[in-house]
Scaffold this motif. Structure first.
Motif, PDB file in Angstrom:
ATOM      1  N   PRO A 139      48.357  -9.712 113.250  1.00 52.63           N
ATOM      2  CA  PRO A 139      48.124  -9.212 111.889  1.00 52.63           C
ATOM      3  C   PRO A 139      48.061 -10.366 110.888  1.00 52.63           C
ATOM      4  CG  PRO A 139      50.419  -8.932 112.496  1.00 52.63           C
ATOM      5  CD  PRO A 139      49.719  -9.423 113.730  1.00 52.63           C
ATOM      6  N   GLU A 140      47.349 -10.158 109.829  1.00 52.25           N
ATOM      7  CA  GLU A 140      47.248 -11.202 108.810  1.00 52.25           C
ATOM      8  C   GLU A 140      48.491 -11.156 107.922  1.00 52.25           C
ATOM      9  OE1 GLU A 140      43.895 -13.101 105.822  1.00 52.25           O
ATOM     10  OE2 GLU A 140      43.502 -11.260 106.956  1.00 52.25           O
ATOM     11  N   PRO A 141      49.255 -12.248 107.833  1.00 60.55           N
ATOM     12  CA  PRO A 141      50.493 -12.225 107.043  1.00 60.55           C
ATOM     13  C   PRO A 141      50.199 -12.162 105.540  1.00 60.55           C
ATOM     14  CG  PRO A 141      50.044 -14.448 107.828  1.00 60.55           C
ATOM     15  CD  PRO A 141      49.032 -13.563 108.474  1.00 60.55           C
ATOM     16  N   VAL A 142      50.981 -11.385 104.835  1.00 54.58           N
ATOM     17  CA  VAL A 142      50.849 -11.265 103.383  1.00 54.58           C
ATOM     18  C   VAL A 142      52.240 -11.331 102.754  1.00 54.58           C
ATOM     19  CG1 VAL A 142      48.717  -9.904 103.465  1.00 54.58           C
ATOM     20  CG2 VAL A 142      50.929  -8.735 103.509  1.00 54.58           C
ATOM     21  N   ARG A 143      52.275 -11.481 101.448  1.00 47.60           N
ATOM     22  CA  ARG A 143      53.542 -11.567 100.730  1.00 47.60           C
ATOM     23  C   ARG A 143      54.205 -10.187 100.656  1.00 47.60           C
ATOM     24  NH1 ARG A 143      54.102 -16.255  97.446  1.00 47.60           N
ATOM     25  NH2 ARG A 143      52.333 -17.655  97.749  1.00 47.60           N
ATOM     26  N   VAL A 144      55.531 -10.208 100.608  1.00 48.31           N
ATOM     27  CA  VAL A 144      56.282  -8.961 100.499  1.00 48.31           C
ATOM     28  C   VAL A 144      56.214  -8.439  99.069  1.00 48.31           C
ATOM     29  CG1 VAL A 144      58.552  -7.894 100.737  1.00 48.31           C
ATOM     30  CG2 VAL A 144      57.804  -9.636 102.373  1.00 48.31           C
ATOM     31  N   HIS A 145      56.294  -9.364  98.094  1.00 52.92           N
ATOM     32  CA  HIS A 145      56.290  -8.966  96.689  1.00 52.92           C
ATOM     33  C   HIS A 145      54.925  -9.260  96.068  1.00 52.92           C
ATOM     34  CE1 HIS A 145      60.603  -8.370  96.953  1.00 52.92           C
ATOM     35  NE2 HIS A 145      60.746  -9.600  97.441  1.00 52.92           N
ATOM     36  N   ASP A 146      54.606  -8.545  95.003  1.00 51.82           N
ATOM     37  CA  ASP A 146      53.310  -8.718  94.338  1.00 51.82           C
ATOM     38  C   ASP A 146      53.465  -9.362  92.962  1.00 51.82           C
ATOM     39  OD1 ASP A 146      54.578  -6.590  93.181  1.00 51.82           O
ATOM     40  OD2 ASP A 146      52.841  -5.249  93.202  1.00 51.82           O
ATOM     41  N   PHE A 147      54.236 -10.468  92.910  1.00 55.43           N
ATOM     42  CA  PHE A 147      54.363 -11.215  91.664  1.00 55.43           C
ATOM     43  C   PHE A 147      53.132 -12.099  91.488  1.00 55.43           C
ATOM     44  CE2 PHE A 147      58.932 -10.723  92.979  1.00 55.43           C
ATOM     45  CZ  PHE A 147      59.230  -9.753  92.051  1.00 55.43           C
ATOM     46  N   GLU A 148      52.628 -12.142  90.267  1.00 55.16           N
ATOM     47  CA  GLU A 148      51.426 -12.932  89.967  1.00 55.16           C
ATOM     48  C   GLU A 148      51.664 -14.409  90.269  1.00 55.16           C
ATOM     49  OE1 GLU A 148      48.824 -13.903  85.962  1.00 55.16           O
ATOM     50  OE2 GLU A 148      49.640 -11.886  86.244  1.00 55.16           O
ATOM     51  N   LEU A 149      50.714 -15.041  90.948  1.00 57.55           N
ATOM     52  CA  LEU A 149      50.860 -16.443  91.338  1.00 57.55           C
ATOM     53  C   LEU A 149      50.345 -17.362  90.236  1.00 57.55           C
ATOM     54  CD1 LEU A 149      49.624 -16.313  95.059  1.00 57.55           C
ATOM     55  CD2 LEU A 149      51.962 -16.221  94.193  1.00 57.55           C
ATOM     56  N   PRO A 150      51.115 -18.373  89.853  1.00 53.46           N
ATOM     57  CA  PRO A 150      50.649 -19.326  88.845  1.00 53.46           C
ATOM     58  C   PRO A 150      49.371 -20.031  89.302  1.00 53.46           C
ATOM     59  CG  PRO A 150      53.005 -19.586  89.241  1.00 53.46           C
ATOM     60  CD  PRO A 150      52.496 -18.666  90.308  1.00 53.46           C
ATOM     61  N   GLY A 151      48.425 -20.142  88.399  1.00 54.97           N
ATOM     62  CA  GLY A 151      47.175 -20.810  88.722  1.00 54.97           C
ATOM     63  C   GLY A 151      46.114 -19.903  89.307  1.00 54.97           C
ATOM     64  N   LEU A 152      46.508 -18.735  89.770  1.00 50.25           N
ATOM     65  CA  LEU A 152      45.547 -17.785  90.331  1.00 50.25           C
ATOM     66  C   LEU A 152      45.415 -16.540  89.463  1.00 50.25           C
ATOM     67  CD1 LEU A 152      46.334 -18.003  94.160  1.00 50.25           C
ATOM     68  CD2 LEU A 152      44.435 -19.041  92.911  1.00 50.25           C
ATOM     69  N   GLY A 153      46.559 -15.943  89.113  1.00 52.84           N
ATOM     70  CA  GLY A 153      46.537 -14.828  88.184  1.00 52.84           C
ATOM     71  C   GLY A 153      45.820 -13.597  88.712  1.00 52.84           C
ATOM     72  N   LYS A 154      45.121 -12.925  87.802  1.00 55.99           N
ATOM     73  CA  LYS A 154      44.394 -11.712  88.134  1.00 55.99           C
ATOM     74  C   LYS A 154      42.915 -11.880  87.814  1.00 55.99           C
ATOM     75  CE  LYS A 154      48.265  -8.610  86.998  1.00 55.99           C
ATOM     76  NZ  LYS A 154      48.695  -7.431  86.177  1.00 55.99           N
ATOM     77  N   VAL A 155      42.103 -10.979  88.345  1.00 57.02           N
ATOM     78  CA  VAL A 155      40.685 -10.935  87.995  1.00 57.02           C
ATOM     79  C   VAL A 155      40.360  -9.518  87.525  1.00 57.02           C
ATOM     80  CG1 VAL A 155      39.956 -12.764  89.551  1.00 57.02           C
ATOM     81  CG2 VAL A 155      40.021 -10.406  90.383  1.00 57.02           C
ATOM     82  N   ALA A 156      39.361  -9.433  86.648  1.00 59.26           N
ATOM     83  CA  ALA A 156      38.885  -8.148  86.146  1.00 59.26           C
ATOM     84  C   ALA A 156      37.409  -8.015  86.506  1.00 59.26           C
ATOM     85  CB  ALA A 156      39.083  -8.051  84.633  1.00 59.26           C
ATOM     86  N   PRO A 157      37.073  -7.280  87.558  1.00 58.49           N
ATOM     87  CA  PRO A 157      35.667  -7.108  87.926  1.00 58.49           C
ATOM     88  C   PRO A 157      34.993  -6.074  87.018  1.00 58.49           C
ATOM     89  CG  PRO A 157      37.151  -6.786  89.810  1.00 58.49           C
ATOM     90  CD  PRO A 157      37.965  -6.701  88.568  1.00 58.49           C
ATOM     91  N   TYR A 158      34.007  -6.516  86.239  1.00 55.10           N
ATOM     92  CA  TYR A 158      33.261  -5.595  85.375  1.00 55.10           C
ATOM     93  C   TYR A 158      31.915  -5.323  86.028  1.00 55.10           C
ATOM     94  CZ  TYR A 158      31.605  -3.220  81.210  1.00 55.10           C
ATOM     95  OH  TYR A 158      31.141  -2.265  80.327  1.00 55.10           O
ATOM     96  N   GLY A 159      31.615  -4.044  86.253  1.00 54.94           N
ATOM     97  CA  GLY A 159      30.422  -3.674  86.995  1.00 54.94           C
ATOM     98  C   GLY A 159      29.324  -3.080  86.135  1.00 54.94           C
ATOM     99  N   VAL A 160      28.097  -3.348  86.525  1.00 53.66           N
ATOM    100  CA  VAL A 160      26.900  -2.736  85.935  1.00 53.66           C
ATOM    101  C   VAL A 160      26.113  -2.134  87.093  1.00 53.66           C
ATOM    102  CG1 VAL A 160      24.787  -3.114  84.624  1.00 53.66           C
ATOM    103  CG2 VAL A 160      26.842  -4.440  84.076  1.00 53.66           C
ATOM    104  N   TYR A 161      25.916  -0.820  87.064  1.00 52.43           N
ATOM    105  CA  TYR A 161      25.207  -0.147  88.150  1.00 52.43           C
ATOM    106  C   TYR A 161      23.876   0.377  87.640  1.00 52.43           C
ATOM    107  CZ  TYR A 161      23.997   3.254  91.748  1.00 52.43           C
ATOM    108  OH  TYR A 161      23.332   3.975  92.707  1.00 52.43           O
ATOM    109  N   ASP A 162      22.787  -0.099  88.235  1.00 57.03           N
ATOM    110  CA  ASP A 162      21.434   0.329  87.891  1.00 57.03           C
ATOM    111  C   ASP A 162      21.152   1.646  88.610  1.00 57.03           C
ATOM    112  OD1 ASP A 162      18.663   0.700  87.652  1.00 57.03           O
ATOM    113  OD2 ASP A 162      18.290  -1.449  87.559  1.00 57.03           O
ATOM    114  N   LEU A 163      21.042   2.728  87.851  1.00 60.12           N
ATOM    115  CA  LEU A 163      20.920   4.051  88.439  1.00 60.12           C
ATOM    116  C   LEU A 163      19.637   4.217  89.252  1.00 60.12           C
ATOM    117  CD1 LEU A 163      22.114   6.249  85.425  1.00 60.12           C
ATOM    118  CD2 LEU A 163      23.467   5.356  87.302  1.00 60.12           C
TER     119      LEU A 163
END
Length: 229
Positions: A34-58
């Motif tokens: 299995p791929e190891p991951v962190r137990v806690h979801d504290f924001e990592l310094p230098g990486l932070g979060k991302v906000a994906p903004y989408g545009v969908y062409d109907l």
């Protein structure tokens, strides 16, 4: 759409932590590895979060996603629409005179957000398009096409994969396809978008905005101040 004019659905996908965090879902891997991951979801310094903004062409069944690394503001939302138009829209619709946008009633592209309307006016002035916005009433955001035509496919494509870097996020979003022919283009937006920008009453009066006869608080049209040749 029948007249060959572009119609898009826009929204911000849920913000995601960048790093080796758990991502819900199942993914095929060698047994016992299995791929190891962190137990806690504290924001990592230098990486932070991302906000994906989408545009969908109907009409084209094609998506554009700007992965923002700063605040999810109205300026970021309109910049994402601008990048879609410059990279894909104006090539796909060379004779376009009008753009129709369906959006939620809240968030960075909310019906009562002044900055959203001011930035749309700037966009209309730049490209010469008449921009018509139709906001979905409160509580009906899941009816927005982008939710089940684009965002659901992205979540399905990256299920079980930790979003360890900006590059991985862009690649996973850009690789999203469906059996119905969906294609997605994704780019990182490293610009900063400060919060708390105030739009004055004078700036609002200067907007070339016309409320629709049907629920004008949700439906309106913004015309360019000077028609492009």
């Amino acid at each position: 759409m029948a007249a060959g004019q572009p119609a898009i659905s826009v929204d911000t996908k849920k913000k995601e932590l960048v790093g080796d965090f758990k991502n819900p879902g199942r993914e095929l891997r060698p047994k016992g590895q299995p791929e190891p991951v962190r137990v806690h979801d504290f924001e990592l310094p230098g990486l932070g979060k991302v906000a994906p903004y989408g545009v969908y062409d109907l009409a084209a069944n094609a998506g554009w996603v700007s992965v923002g690394v700063d605040a999810d503001t109205a300026a970021f939302a309109v910049e994402s629409i601008r990048r879609w138009w410059q990279q894909l829209g104006q090539v796909r619709y060379p004779k376009a005179k009008q753009l129709v946008i369906t959006a939620d009633c809240g968030g960075s592209n909310g019906a009562r957000v002044r900055l959203w309307k001011r930035e749309l006016q700037r966009f209309a002035d730049e490209c010469g398009l008449t921009v018509t916005v139709a906001h979905l009433p409160p509580g009906t955001s899941k009816w927005n096409r982008i939710e089940h035509r684009l965002f659901a496919a992205i979540s399905q494509n990256w299920r079980g994969k930790p979003l360890v870097s900006h590059q991985v996020i862009v690649q996973l979003i850009g690789a999203t396809t469906t059996q119905t022919g969906l294609t997605v283009r994704c780019e990182l937006d490293a610009n900063s978008y400060p919060k708390g920008i105030k739009v004055t009453d004078a700036e609002m009066v200067a907007l070339a905005i016309e409320r629709d006869a049907f629920h004008g608080e949700w439906n309106y049209t913004i015309s360019p101040h000077q028609q492009s040749p």
